[in-house]
Design a protein around this motif. Structure first.
Motif, PDB file in Angstrom:
ATOM      1  N   PRO A   6       0.846  -1.192   0.000  1.00 36.61           N
ATOM      2  CA  PRO A   6       0.000   0.000   0.000  1.00 36.61           C
ATOM      3  C   PRO A   6       0.885   1.247   0.000  1.00 36.61           C
ATOM      4  O   PRO A   6       2.001   1.235   0.530  1.00 36.61           O
ATOM      5  N   LEU A   7       0.396   2.328  -0.575  1.00 41.64           N
ATOM      6  CA  LEU A   7       1.201   3.547  -0.698  1.00 41.64           C
ATOM      7  C   LEU A   7       1.642   4.081   0.662  1.00 41.64           C
ATOM      8  O   LEU A   7       2.784   4.510   0.827  1.00 41.64           O
ATOM      9  N   ARG A  10       4.625   2.182   1.910  1.00 44.02           N
ATOM     10  CA  ARG A  10       5.863   2.543   1.225  1.00 44.02           C
ATOM     11  C   ARG A  10       6.459   3.811   1.824  1.00 44.02           C
ATOM     12  O   ARG A  10       7.679   3.913   2.010  1.00 44.02           O
ATOM     13  N   VAL A  11       5.602   4.767   2.137  1.00 42.98           N
ATOM     14  CA  VAL A  11       6.084   6.004   2.756  1.00 42.98           C
ATOM     15  C   VAL A  11       6.644   5.721   4.146  1.00 42.98           C
ATOM     16  O   VAL A  11       7.707   6.229   4.524  1.00 42.98           O
ATOM     17  N   LYS A  12       5.939   4.891   4.904  1.00 39.76           N
ATOM     18  CA  LYS A  12       6.430   4.529   6.242  1.00 39.76           C
ATOM     19  C   LYS A  12       7.787   3.849   6.165  1.00 39.76           C
ATOM     20  O   LYS A  12       8.689   4.153   6.959  1.00 39.76           O
ATOM     21  N   ILE A  42       1.313  10.964  -3.968  1.00 39.87           N
ATOM     22  CA  ILE A  42       0.229  10.340  -3.207  1.00 39.87           C
ATOM     23  C   ILE A  42      -0.752  11.404  -2.752  1.00 39.87           C
ATOM     24  O   ILE A  42      -0.506  12.607  -2.889  1.00 39.87           O
ATOM     25  N   SER A  43      -1.853  10.958  -2.164  1.00 38.91           N
ATOM     26  CA  SER A  43      -2.840  11.902  -1.652  1.00 38.91           C
ATOM     27  C   SER A  43      -2.411  12.407  -0.288  1.00 38.91           C
ATOM     28  O   SER A  43      -1.579  11.792   0.399  1.00 38.91           O
TER      29      SER A  43
END
Length: 243
Positions: A6-7, A10-12, A42-43
């Motif tokens: 999940p996006l 990925r950021v985490k 991303i949002s």
């Protein structure tokens, strides 16, 4: 990072890896939600979720109106052992300091006589000390000491030696009793520890026996966001302590 993730995950992972590698040190501001939106495409909701979950995991600290920062690792103190907090802080490579708030000899009331299990005990030594790590208050010590254990206790310099160090040097420890409870700070504790009224605290109440009598009783209050209590011991196969 896997494209199947999940996006927000990925950021985490991106933020977590920078912290783990030491690229982003404690106290450093991490990219804002807007910066993450631009970098990852991303949002804003996804960026917010990543930062919110990392904050809940204790890796980040979010300051409204200021930003999100890499959080200092939580310090640990032994739950079952009698440890000198000054030595614990020094072992982490940090600077220890102390503020002596109160030092006095007090009359023993009924509650204190029961605490020390000695109705003949008329006087006790009393100290209140704030212990600091790198200038930040991490423990409030409220301690009573039996004068028979350390007759010159109040004459000691509590800026250079903690009460625990003084007691350990003066008298052997036969037995320890620990009780821990979660509390909210009183107004005095808020002021001395520099915390807000809703900051959870851990209160460790400790009694120490020496030569068959209770030598000292102390309540050690820790802001939960700055300190944690731990214990690790070998046990029997049934999870009990060896006899």
């Amino acid at each position: 990072m896997s494209d199947a993730q999940p996006l927000y995950a990925r950021v985490k992972d991106h933020i977590r890896e920078n912290i783990r590698a030491g690229t982003w040190e404690p106290g450093r501001r991490v990219p804002s939600e807007n910066e993450l939106v631009e970098s990852f495409g991303i949002s804003r909701m996804t960026a917010n979720r990543a930062l919110r979950e990392l904050s809940a995991e204790g890796l980040l600290s979010r300051v409204p109106g200021v930003g999100t920062f890499v959080k200092e690792p939580t310090a640990f103190s032994s739950l079952l052992e009698l440890r000198n907090i000054a030595e614990e802080i020094a072992q982490r490579g940090h600077r220890y300091s102390a503020r002596l708030i109160a030092r006095s000899e007090v009359d023993t009331n009924a509650a204190l006589a029961e605490e020390f299990e000695d109705r003949m005990l008329k006087r006790l030594f009393h100290v209140v000390i704030v212990h600091e790590e790198n200038g930040v208050a991490v423990q409030l010590e409220d301690r009573y000491v039996n004068p028979l254990a350390v007759p010159d206790f109040l004459e000691r310099d509590f800026q250079t030696a903690t009460p625990t160090a003084i007691l350990l040097a003066a008298t052997p420890v036969d037995e320890l009793e620990h009780t821990v409870e979660a509390t909210l700070p009183t107004s005095d504790q808020q002021r001395l520890l520099g915390i807000g009224p809703l900051e959870p605290c851990l209160a460790l109440h400790r009694r120490s026996w020496s030569r068959g009598r209770i030598a000292t009783a102390a309540t050690l209050t820790y802001p939960a966001s700055r300190y944690a209590l731990y214990s690790r011991h070998r046990t029997t196969a049934r999870g009990t302590f060896p006899q």
